[in-house]
Design a protein around this motif. Structure first.
Motif, PDB file in Angstrom:
ATOM      1  N   ARG A   1     -19.731 -53.066 -23.066  1.00 19.64           N
ATOM      2  CA  ARG A   1     -18.515 -52.650 -22.364  1.00 19.64           C
ATOM      3  C   ARG A   1     -18.729 -52.786 -20.860  1.00 19.64           C
ATOM      4  NH1 ARG A   1     -17.149 -46.657 -24.526  1.00 19.64           N
ATOM      5  NH2 ARG A   1     -16.219 -47.133 -26.534  1.00 19.64           N
ATOM      6  N   ASP A   2     -17.655 -52.536 -20.121  1.00 12.90           N
ATOM      7  CA  ASP A   2     -17.752 -52.551 -18.657  1.00 12.90           C
ATOM      8  C   ASP A   2     -18.758 -51.526 -18.151  1.00 12.90           C
ATOM      9  OD1 ASP A   2     -15.866 -54.564 -18.541  1.00 12.90           O
ATOM     10  OD2 ASP A   2     -14.194 -53.201 -18.117  1.00 12.90           O
ATOM     11  N   CYS A   3     -18.866 -50.383 -18.855  1.00 16.60           N
ATOM     12  CA  CYS A   3     -19.787 -49.337 -18.426  1.00 16.60           C
ATOM     13  C   CYS A   3     -21.248 -49.784 -18.483  1.00 16.60           C
ATOM     14  CB  CYS A   3     -19.614 -48.068 -19.255  1.00 16.60           C
ATOM     15  SG  CYS A   3     -19.971 -48.291 -21.016  1.00 16.60           S
TER      16      CYS A   3
ATOM     17  N   THR B   1     -23.136 -55.435 -15.297  1.00 14.09           N
ATOM     18  CA  THR B   1     -23.183 -56.891 -15.377  1.00 14.09           C
ATOM     19  C   THR B   1     -24.322 -57.347 -16.277  1.00 14.09           C
ATOM     20  OG1 THR B   1     -22.363 -56.958 -13.108  1.00 14.09           O
ATOM     21  CG2 THR B   1     -23.306 -58.993 -13.980  1.00 14.09           C
TER      22      THR B   1
END
Length: 178
Positions: free
Chosen positions: A74-76, A79
């Motif tokens: 996920r974004d959490c 990168t």
């Protein structure tokens, strides 16, 4: 119907949790891997429960009960690494001791109970706990002597509990004082 599993957290993992001050906090993520040092959670599905266990001086403790939310990056997570030198999950640096740097690590987002080291599994239950494999065969723990686990080898990995054992373990966790 959801399943329940156990995973053994090593002394190093638990020491790192204590050192980082994570006792009493709820991990948002755990990590699955492809090497025996970081067991694969490939059998787990969304909604399944995973009991993180720790063995200390022949006593087995439930460190956290985690319900799987999803098994995707996920974004959490931050990168994705561009090189092997980059951290695999920079967004979860506070919980990296749970295996973020492991071989083939993959994030497993969880809704977890707070990390604690004071919830022992009673010796009589320890002797009764059973797991089942994909073919439906069941097994218990080896090396349980007088309610104490003499060797933890049969806990090392990621294993599916039988529904009876899952219920009994859930009762232990549910009855534990916060």
């Amino acid at each position: 119907m959801s399943d329940a599993f156990t995973v053994l957290w090593t002394h190093d993992t638990c020491r790192a949790l204590r050192k980082a001050g994570r006792v009493g906090e709820r991990p948002p993520v755990a990590f699955s891997g492809i090497h025996s040092s970081l067991p694969a959670w490939s059998s787990a599905r969304v909604g399944d429960e995973v009991y993180a266990l720790h063995v200390n001086r022949c006593v087995v403790f439930v460190v956290s009960r985690m319900r799987v939310i999803d098994m995707n990056r996920r974004d959490c997570c931050g990168t994705a690494p561009a090189t092997w030198q980059d951290p695999a999950f920079p967004g979860h640096g506070d919980w990296s001791m749970l295996g973020a740097g492991g071989c083939g690590a993959a994030a497993v987002h969880v809704d977890a109970s707070p990390v604690r080291f004071d919830m022992p599994i009673p010796g009589d239950l320890l002797a009764r706990l059973t797991w089942r494999n994909r073919r439906g065969r069941t097994r218990g723990l080896k090396h349980v002597v007088d309610g104490r686990l003499e060797r933890s080898i049969s806990l090392q990995g990621f294993y599916r509990l039988t529904s009876e054992s899952a219920g009994e373990l859930a009762e232990v966790v549910g009855n534990a004082a916060p």
